[in-house]
Motif scaffolding. Sequence first.
Motif, short mmCIF file in Angstrom:
data_model
loop_
_atom_site.label_atom_id
_atom_site.label_comp_id
_atom_site.label_asym_id
_atom_site.label_seq_id
_atom_site.Cartn_x
_atom_site.Cartn_y
_atom_site.Cartn_z
N LEU A 269 0.82 -1.21 0.00
CA LEU A 269 0.00 0.00 0.00
C LEU A 269 0.86 1.26 0.00
CD1 LEU A 269 -2.99 0.83 -0.01
CD2 LEU A 269 -2.85 0.98 2.47
N VAL A 270 1.95 1.26 0.75
CA VAL A 270 2.85 2.42 0.76
C VAL A 270 3.49 2.59 -0.61
CG1 VAL A 270 5.03 3.29 1.70
CG2 VAL A 270 3.27 2.41 3.24
N ALA A 271 3.91 1.50 -1.24
CA ALA A 271 4.48 1.59 -2.60
C ALA A 271 3.43 2.10 -3.58
CB ALA A 271 5.01 0.23 -3.03
N PHE A 272 2.22 1.63 -3.44
CA PHE A 272 1.11 2.05 -4.30
C PHE A 272 0.85 3.55 -4.16
CE2 PHE A 272 -3.63 2.63 -4.21
CZ PHE A 272 -3.81 2.68 -5.58
N ALA A 273 0.86 4.06 -2.95
CA ALA A 273 0.55 5.47 -2.70
C ALA A 273 1.79 6.35 -2.66
CB ALA A 273 -0.21 5.58 -1.37
N ARG A 274 2.94 5.82 -3.07
CA ARG A 274 4.22 6.54 -2.95
C ARG A 274 4.16 7.96 -3.52
NH1 ARG A 274 7.31 7.11 0.37
NH2 ARG A 274 7.38 4.90 0.66
N ASN A 275 3.65 8.15 -4.73
CA ASN A 275 3.62 9.49 -5.34
C ASN A 275 2.80 10.46 -4.50
OD1 ASN A 275 5.15 8.43 -7.37
ND2 ASN A 275 3.50 8.33 -8.86
N LEU B 243 -5.82 5.82 3.67
CA LEU B 243 -7.22 5.37 3.64
C LEU B 243 -7.85 5.68 2.28
CD1 LEU B 243 -8.35 6.32 7.24
CD2 LEU B 243 -8.25 4.01 6.28
N ILE B 244 -7.50 6.84 1.72
CA ILE B 244 -7.98 7.17 0.37
C ILE B 244 -7.40 6.17 -0.63
CG2 ILE B 244 -7.82 8.90 -1.47
CD1 ILE B 244 -7.93 11.05 0.78
N ALA B 245 -6.11 5.89 -0.50
CA ALA B 245 -5.47 4.91 -1.39
C ALA B 245 -6.13 3.54 -1.24
CB ALA B 245 -3.97 4.83 -1.08
N MET B 246 -6.48 3.17 -0.01
CA MET B 246 -7.17 1.91 0.24
C MET B 246 -8.52 1.90 -0.50
SD MET B 246 -8.53 0.35 3.88
CE MET B 246 -10.04 1.27 4.01
N ASN C 215 -5.32 9.12 -10.73
CA ASN C 215 -3.90 8.77 -10.76
C ASN C 215 -3.64 7.47 -10.00
OD1 ASN C 215 -3.29 11.01 -12.29
ND2 ASN C 215 -2.56 12.23 -10.56
N LEU C 216 -4.27 7.35 -8.84
CA LEU C 216 -4.09 6.12 -8.05
C LEU C 216 -4.67 4.90 -8.78
CD1 LEU C 216 -4.82 7.43 -4.44
CD2 LEU C 216 -2.65 6.47 -5.26
N ALA C 217 -5.83 5.08 -9.40
CA ALA C 217 -6.46 3.96 -10.13
C ALA C 217 -5.57 3.52 -11.29
CB ALA C 217 -7.84 4.36 -10.62
N GLU C 218 -5.00 4.48 -11.98
CA GLU C 218 -4.11 4.16 -13.10
C GLU C 218 -2.85 3.44 -12.59
OE1 GLU C 218 -3.09 3.80 -17.04
OE2 GLU C 218 -4.99 4.36 -16.12
N ARG C 219 -2.33 3.90 -11.48
CA ARG C 219 -1.15 3.26 -10.88
C ARG C 219 -1.46 1.82 -10.48
NH1 ARG C 219 3.75 4.89 -8.93
NH2 ARG C 219 4.43 4.00 -6.96
N LYS C 220 -2.65 1.59 -9.93
CA LYS C 220 -3.06 0.23 -9.55
C LYS C 220 -3.10 -0.66 -10.78
CE LYS C 220 -5.09 -3.19 -7.27
NZ LYS C 220 -4.51 -4.39 -7.86
N ARG C 221 -3.70 -0.15 -11.85
CA ARG C 221 -3.83 -0.95 -13.07
C ARG C 221 -2.48 -1.24 -13.71
NH1 ARG C 221 -8.82 2.35 -14.70
NH2 ARG C 221 -7.24 3.77 -15.47
N LEU C 222 -1.57 -0.28 -13.66
CA LEU C 222 -0.29 -0.45 -14.34
C LEU C 222 0.73 -1.24 -13.52
CD1 LEU C 222 0.19 3.09 -15.92
CD2 LEU C 222 -0.42 0.96 -17.08
N LEU C 223 0.83 -0.94 -12.24
CA LEU C 223 1.92 -1.51 -11.44
C LEU C 223 1.50 -2.63 -10.50
CD1 LEU C 223 3.71 1.83 -10.50
CD2 LEU C 223 4.26 0.26 -12.36
#
Length: 167
Positions: free
Chosen positions: A58-64, A83-86, A128-136
């Motif tokens: 989760l920290v890596a996901f929300a890093r940016n 929590l938003i990232a979650m 941006n977070l959704a795109e990051r989830k899909r890509l990484l």
Amino acid sequence: MDERRRQKELERKRRKREAKRKAAAALRPLRQRIGEPESWLTPSLVSRLAAPKMSDTLVAFARNALDSLPDDATAAQVETLLLIAMGVWNTVVAGPESTLEDRLRELSRTLQPSSGVPPEHIVRLLRNLAERKRLLFAHDHRLVVNVAVQDEGDQFHVTAVSAPGPS
């Protein structure tokens, strides 16, 4: 020629059986330690258990987004962002791609009143977070159940709990 092919096939099967035996032998001490029957702990379950900790993921996901916080950010601010990232993570995991935009819009409407952040900033962050989830992190289908952040003086300690997501 046929005898040679048959011997190769027999050798391949022997190696496969040997690999299965070794995997079962490697799992035996773990099975005994947790007191479960041999049939419960399968190699595929062990590989899922070996996934990175959800807090690290989760920290890596929300890093940016975390990097955009001020240097003097509080544990509460970090936790709010996680929590938003979650919420975005679970939104991407739990539903079909075709309705993702609608679900992100609904999530942004939920967040706006309590955050005090302009709506366009929230929508941009969620996309941006959704795109990051899909890509990484497309391979990770766990659902995040809870996130907590504790201030330990010079660093924050993040705890995240996950559950298996839909397959």
